[in-house]
Design a protein around this motif. Sequence first.
Motif, short mmCIF file in Angstrom:
data_model
loop_
_atom_site.label_atom_id
_atom_site.label_comp_id
_atom_site.label_asym_id
_atom_site.label_seq_id
_atom_site.Cartn_x
_atom_site.Cartn_y
_atom_site.Cartn_z
N GLU A 4 0.80 -1.23 0.00
CA GLU A 4 0.00 0.00 0.00
C GLU A 4 0.83 1.28 0.00
OE1 GLU A 4 -3.40 -0.32 2.61
OE2 GLU A 4 -3.65 1.88 2.50
N LYS A 5 1.89 1.29 0.80
CA LYS A 5 2.71 2.49 0.90
C LYS A 5 3.42 2.79 -0.43
CE LYS A 5 5.95 4.73 4.01
NZ LYS A 5 7.02 4.57 4.98
N MET A 6 3.89 1.72 -1.07
CA MET A 6 4.56 1.85 -2.37
C MET A 6 3.58 2.34 -3.43
SD MET A 6 7.76 1.10 -3.39
CE MET A 6 7.88 2.57 -4.35
N LEU A 7 2.40 1.75 -3.43
CA LEU A 7 1.37 2.12 -4.40
C LEU A 7 1.00 3.60 -4.26
CD1 LEU A 7 -0.80 1.44 -6.54
CD2 LEU A 7 -2.31 0.73 -4.67
N LYS A 8 0.84 4.03 -3.01
CA LYS A 8 0.46 5.43 -2.76
C LYS A 8 1.55 6.37 -3.27
CE LYS A 8 -1.44 8.26 1.01
NZ LYS A 8 -0.43 9.31 1.21
N ALA A 9 2.79 6.03 -2.98
CA ALA A 9 3.92 6.88 -3.40
C ALA A 9 4.07 6.89 -4.92
CB ALA A 9 5.20 6.39 -2.74
N LEU A 10 3.83 5.76 -5.56
CA LEU A 10 3.92 5.70 -7.03
C LEU A 10 2.81 6.54 -7.67
CD1 LEU A 10 4.77 1.91 -7.48
CD2 LEU A 10 6.25 3.81 -8.14
N ASN A 11 1.62 6.49 -7.06
CA ASN A 11 0.52 7.31 -7.56
C ASN A 11 0.84 8.80 -7.42
OD1 ASN A 11 -1.75 6.04 -8.81
ND2 ASN A 11 -2.09 4.94 -6.90
N GLU A 12 1.46 9.15 -6.31
CA GLU A 12 1.85 10.56 -6.12
C GLU A 12 2.89 10.97 -7.16
OE1 GLU A 12 2.90 10.93 -1.98
OE2 GLU A 12 0.79 10.68 -1.41
N GLN A 13 3.76 10.02 -7.52
CA GLN A 13 4.79 10.34 -8.51
C GLN A 13 4.20 10.53 -9.90
OE1 GLN A 13 7.75 11.12 -7.49
NE2 GLN A 13 8.49 11.65 -9.52
N ASN A 15 1.40 11.92 -10.47
CA ASN A 15 0.93 13.31 -10.41
C ASN A 15 2.09 14.30 -10.50
OD1 ASN A 15 -0.04 15.80 -8.52
ND2 ASN A 15 -1.74 14.92 -9.66
N ALA A 16 3.20 13.99 -9.84
CA ALA A 16 4.37 14.89 -9.86
C ALA A 16 4.96 14.99 -11.27
CB ALA A 16 5.44 14.39 -8.88
N GLU A 17 4.98 13.87 -11.99
CA GLU A 17 5.50 13.88 -13.36
C GLU A 17 4.56 14.64 -14.29
OE1 GLU A 17 8.51 12.86 -14.16
OE2 GLU A 17 9.03 11.63 -12.43
N GLN A 18 3.25 14.51 -14.05
CA GLN A 18 2.28 15.26 -14.85
C GLN A 18 2.39 16.75 -14.56
OE1 GLN A 18 -1.21 13.03 -13.68
NE2 GLN A 18 -1.16 11.79 -15.55
N TYR A 19 2.61 17.07 -13.29
CA TYR A 19 2.84 18.48 -12.94
C TYR A 19 4.09 19.00 -13.66
CZ TYR A 19 4.04 22.75 -10.50
OH TYR A 19 4.38 24.06 -10.24
N GLU A 50 8.40 14.52 -19.95
CA GLU A 50 7.77 14.31 -18.63
C GLU A 50 6.49 13.49 -18.74
OE1 GLU A 50 9.39 14.76 -16.06
OE2 GLU A 50 10.86 16.29 -16.56
N LEU A 51 5.76 13.67 -19.86
CA LEU A 51 4.56 12.84 -20.07
C LEU A 51 4.94 11.37 -20.17
CD1 LEU A 51 2.32 14.82 -22.62
CD2 LEU A 51 1.96 14.55 -20.16
N PHE A 57 5.40 5.35 -15.14
CA PHE A 57 4.89 5.01 -13.80
C PHE A 57 3.49 4.39 -13.89
CE2 PHE A 57 8.23 7.91 -12.16
CZ PHE A 57 8.71 7.13 -11.13
N PHE A 58 2.65 5.01 -14.73
CA PHE A 58 1.26 4.54 -14.93
C PHE A 58 1.26 3.06 -15.33
CE2 PHE A 58 -2.42 3.83 -17.67
CZ PHE A 58 -3.46 4.47 -17.01
N ASN A 59 2.06 2.76 -16.34
CA ASN A 59 2.11 1.38 -16.84
C ASN A 59 2.70 0.41 -15.82
OD1 ASN A 59 0.95 1.92 -19.39
ND2 ASN A 59 2.89 2.73 -20.13
#
Length: 171
Positions: A4-13, A15-19, A50-51, A57-59
Amino acid sequence: MLKEKMLKALNEQINAEQYSALLYLSMSAYFNDMGLPGFGNWMYVQYQEELTHANKFFNYVIERGGKVEVKAIKQMPTSWEGVIEVFEKTLEHEQLVTSLINELVDIAIAEKDHASQSFLRWFVDEQVEEEANVTEILDTLKLINGQGNGIFMLDREMRTRVFVDTTTAAE
Ligand SMILES: [Fe+2]
Ligand SMILES: [Fe+2]
Protein backbone atom coordinates in the motif's frame (compact mmCIF):
# COMPACT_ATOMS: atom_id res chain seq x y z
CA MET A 1 1.20 -7.03 -5.84
CA LEU A 2 2.37 -3.63 -4.66
CA LYS A 3 2.32 -2.85 -0.95
CA GLU A 4 0.00 0.00 0.00
CA LYS A 5 2.71 2.49 0.90
CA MET A 6 4.56 1.85 -2.37
CA LEU A 7 1.37 2.12 -4.40
CA LYS A 8 0.46 5.43 -2.76
CA ALA A 9 3.92 6.88 -3.40
CA LEU A 10 3.92 5.70 -7.03
CA ASN A 11 0.52 7.31 -7.56
CA GLU A 12 1.85 10.56 -6.12
CA GLN A 13 4.79 10.34 -8.51
CA ILE A 14 2.47 10.01 -11.51
CA ASN A 15 0.93 13.31 -10.41
CA ALA A 16 4.37 14.89 -9.86
CA GLU A 17 5.50 13.88 -13.36
CA GLN A 18 2.28 15.26 -14.85
CA TYR A 19 2.84 18.48 -12.94
CA SER A 20 6.41 18.60 -14.32
CA ALA A 21 5.01 18.18 -17.84
CA LEU A 22 2.59 21.08 -17.46
CA LEU A 23 5.19 23.26 -15.73
CA TYR A 24 7.44 22.88 -18.79
CA LEU A 25 4.52 23.40 -21.17
CA SER A 26 3.82 26.65 -19.33
CA MET A 27 7.49 27.63 -19.69
CA SER A 28 7.29 26.79 -23.40
CA ALA A 29 4.31 29.12 -23.75
CA TYR A 30 6.23 31.85 -21.91
CA PHE A 31 9.27 31.54 -24.19
CA ASN A 32 7.17 31.53 -27.35
CA ASP A 33 5.41 34.66 -26.12
CA MET A 34 8.83 36.25 -25.43
CA GLY A 35 9.92 35.66 -29.04
CA LEU A 36 12.27 32.82 -28.17
CA PRO A 37 10.84 29.88 -30.16
CA GLY A 38 14.01 27.80 -29.75
CA PHE A 39 13.71 27.92 -25.96
CA GLY A 40 9.98 27.29 -26.45
CA ASN A 41 10.85 24.17 -28.44
CA TRP A 42 13.32 22.96 -25.81
CA MET A 43 10.67 23.25 -23.11
CA TYR A 44 8.05 21.59 -25.34
CA VAL A 45 10.37 18.58 -25.75
CA GLN A 46 10.85 18.63 -21.97
CA TYR A 47 7.04 18.58 -21.60
CA GLN A 48 6.81 15.55 -23.91
CA GLU A 49 9.53 13.76 -21.94
CA GLU A 50 7.77 14.31 -18.63
CA LEU A 51 4.56 12.84 -20.07
CA THR A 52 6.49 9.69 -20.95
CA HIS A 53 7.79 9.58 -17.35
CA ALA A 54 4.23 9.81 -16.00
CA ASN A 55 3.15 7.07 -18.41
CA LYS A 56 6.08 4.85 -17.44
CA PHE A 57 4.89 5.01 -13.80
CA PHE A 58 1.26 4.54 -14.93
CA ASN A 59 2.11 1.38 -16.84
CA TYR A 60 4.28 0.04 -14.05
CA VAL A 61 1.53 0.38 -11.43
CA ILE A 62 -0.89 -1.46 -13.73
CA GLU A 63 1.68 -4.15 -14.52
CA ARG A 64 2.10 -4.77 -10.79
CA GLY A 65 -1.66 -5.11 -10.34
CA GLY A 66 -2.12 -1.74 -8.62
CA LYS A 67 -4.92 0.76 -9.11
CA VAL A 68 -3.85 4.09 -10.59
CA GLU A 69 -5.57 7.12 -9.08
CA VAL A 70 -5.50 10.03 -11.52
CA LYS A 71 -5.50 13.22 -9.48
CA ALA A 72 -5.92 16.94 -10.09
CA ILE A 73 -2.77 18.84 -10.95
CA LYS A 74 -2.03 22.00 -9.00
CA GLN A 75 -1.73 25.28 -10.86
CA MET A 76 1.75 25.92 -12.21
CA PRO A 77 3.29 29.39 -12.63
CA THR A 78 2.67 31.12 -15.96
CA SER A 79 5.27 33.89 -15.90
CA TRP A 80 8.84 34.43 -14.79
CA GLU A 81 11.31 37.28 -14.62
CA GLY A 82 13.39 36.16 -17.57
CA VAL A 83 15.27 33.30 -19.16
CA ILE A 84 17.69 32.81 -16.26
CA GLU A 85 14.89 32.61 -13.70
CA VAL A 86 13.09 29.98 -15.77
CA PHE A 87 16.17 27.75 -15.76
CA GLU A 88 16.86 28.40 -12.08
CA LYS A 89 13.29 27.23 -11.33
CA THR A 90 13.75 24.28 -13.68
CA LEU A 91 16.89 23.18 -11.85
CA GLU A 92 15.15 23.60 -8.47
CA HIS A 93 12.23 21.55 -9.74
CA GLU A 94 14.45 18.76 -11.06
CA GLN A 95 16.28 18.66 -7.71
CA LEU A 96 12.91 18.28 -6.00
CA VAL A 97 11.97 15.44 -8.37
CA THR A 98 15.32 13.78 -7.65
CA SER A 99 14.50 13.83 -3.94
CA LEU A 100 11.06 12.32 -4.67
CA ILE A 101 12.65 9.52 -6.71
CA ASN A 102 15.14 8.90 -3.88
CA GLU A 103 12.25 8.67 -1.41
CA LEU A 104 10.55 6.13 -3.67
CA VAL A 105 13.75 4.07 -3.69
CA ASP A 106 13.89 4.31 0.11
CA ILE A 107 10.34 2.98 0.36
CA ALA A 108 11.10 0.17 -2.12
CA ILE A 109 14.12 -0.83 -0.02
CA ALA A 110 12.17 -0.64 3.26
CA GLU A 111 9.34 -2.74 1.77
CA LYS A 112 11.85 -5.24 0.29
CA ASP A 113 10.21 -4.54 -3.07
CA HIS A 114 13.00 -5.62 -5.43
CA ALA A 115 10.94 -5.14 -8.60
CA SER A 116 10.29 -1.49 -7.72
CA GLN A 117 13.95 -0.95 -6.85
CA SER A 118 14.89 -2.27 -10.28
CA PHE A 119 12.19 -0.19 -12.02
CA LEU A 120 13.24 3.01 -10.21
CA ARG A 121 16.88 2.70 -11.24
CA TRP A 122 15.99 4.10 -14.68
CA PHE A 123 14.64 7.24 -12.98
CA VAL A 124 17.67 7.59 -10.71
CA ASP A 125 19.87 7.69 -13.83
CA GLU A 126 17.45 9.96 -15.70
CA GLN A 127 17.57 12.53 -12.89
CA VAL A 128 21.38 12.71 -13.05
CA GLU A 129 21.06 13.55 -16.75
CA GLU A 130 18.22 16.03 -16.20
CA GLU A 131 20.12 17.99 -13.56
CA ALA A 132 23.32 17.99 -15.66
CA ASN A 133 21.53 19.25 -18.80
CA VAL A 134 19.75 22.05 -16.99
CA THR A 135 22.90 23.07 -15.10
CA GLU A 136 24.81 23.31 -18.38
CA ILE A 137 22.18 25.58 -19.94
CA LEU A 138 22.00 27.69 -16.79
CA ASP A 139 25.80 28.14 -16.76
CA THR A 140 25.75 29.27 -20.41
CA LEU A 141 22.89 31.67 -19.70
CA LYS A 142 24.81 33.20 -16.80
CA LEU A 143 27.88 33.65 -19.01
CA ILE A 144 25.87 35.70 -21.49
CA ASN A 145 23.85 37.41 -18.73
CA GLY A 146 20.66 36.03 -20.26
CA GLN A 147 20.62 38.64 -23.00
CA GLY A 148 22.04 40.11 -26.20
CA ASN A 149 23.33 38.24 -29.22
CA GLY A 150 24.22 35.22 -27.11
CA ILE A 151 20.56 34.57 -26.38
CA PHE A 152 19.68 34.51 -30.07
CA MET A 153 22.56 32.13 -30.80
CA LEU A 154 21.45 29.88 -27.96
CA ASP A 155 17.82 30.11 -29.10
CA ARG A 156 18.89 28.78 -32.50
CA GLU A 157 20.65 25.86 -30.81
CA MET A 158 17.66 25.11 -28.57
CA ARG A 159 15.51 24.86 -31.71
CA THR A 160 17.36 21.72 -32.78
CA ARG A 161 16.27 19.60 -29.80
CA VAL A 162 13.97 16.78 -30.91
CA PHE A 163 11.79 14.52 -28.80
CA VAL A 164 12.90 10.91 -28.42
CA ASP A 165 10.95 8.55 -26.19
CA THR A 166 13.74 7.02 -24.10
CA THR A 167 11.35 5.26 -21.70
CA THR A 168 10.68 2.46 -24.16
CA ALA A 169 14.37 1.65 -24.71
CA ALA A 170 15.93 -1.43 -23.11
CA GLU A 171 15.89 -1.15 -19.35
FE1 LIG B 1 10.44 13.34 -14.93
FE1 LIG C 1 12.46 15.95 -15.45
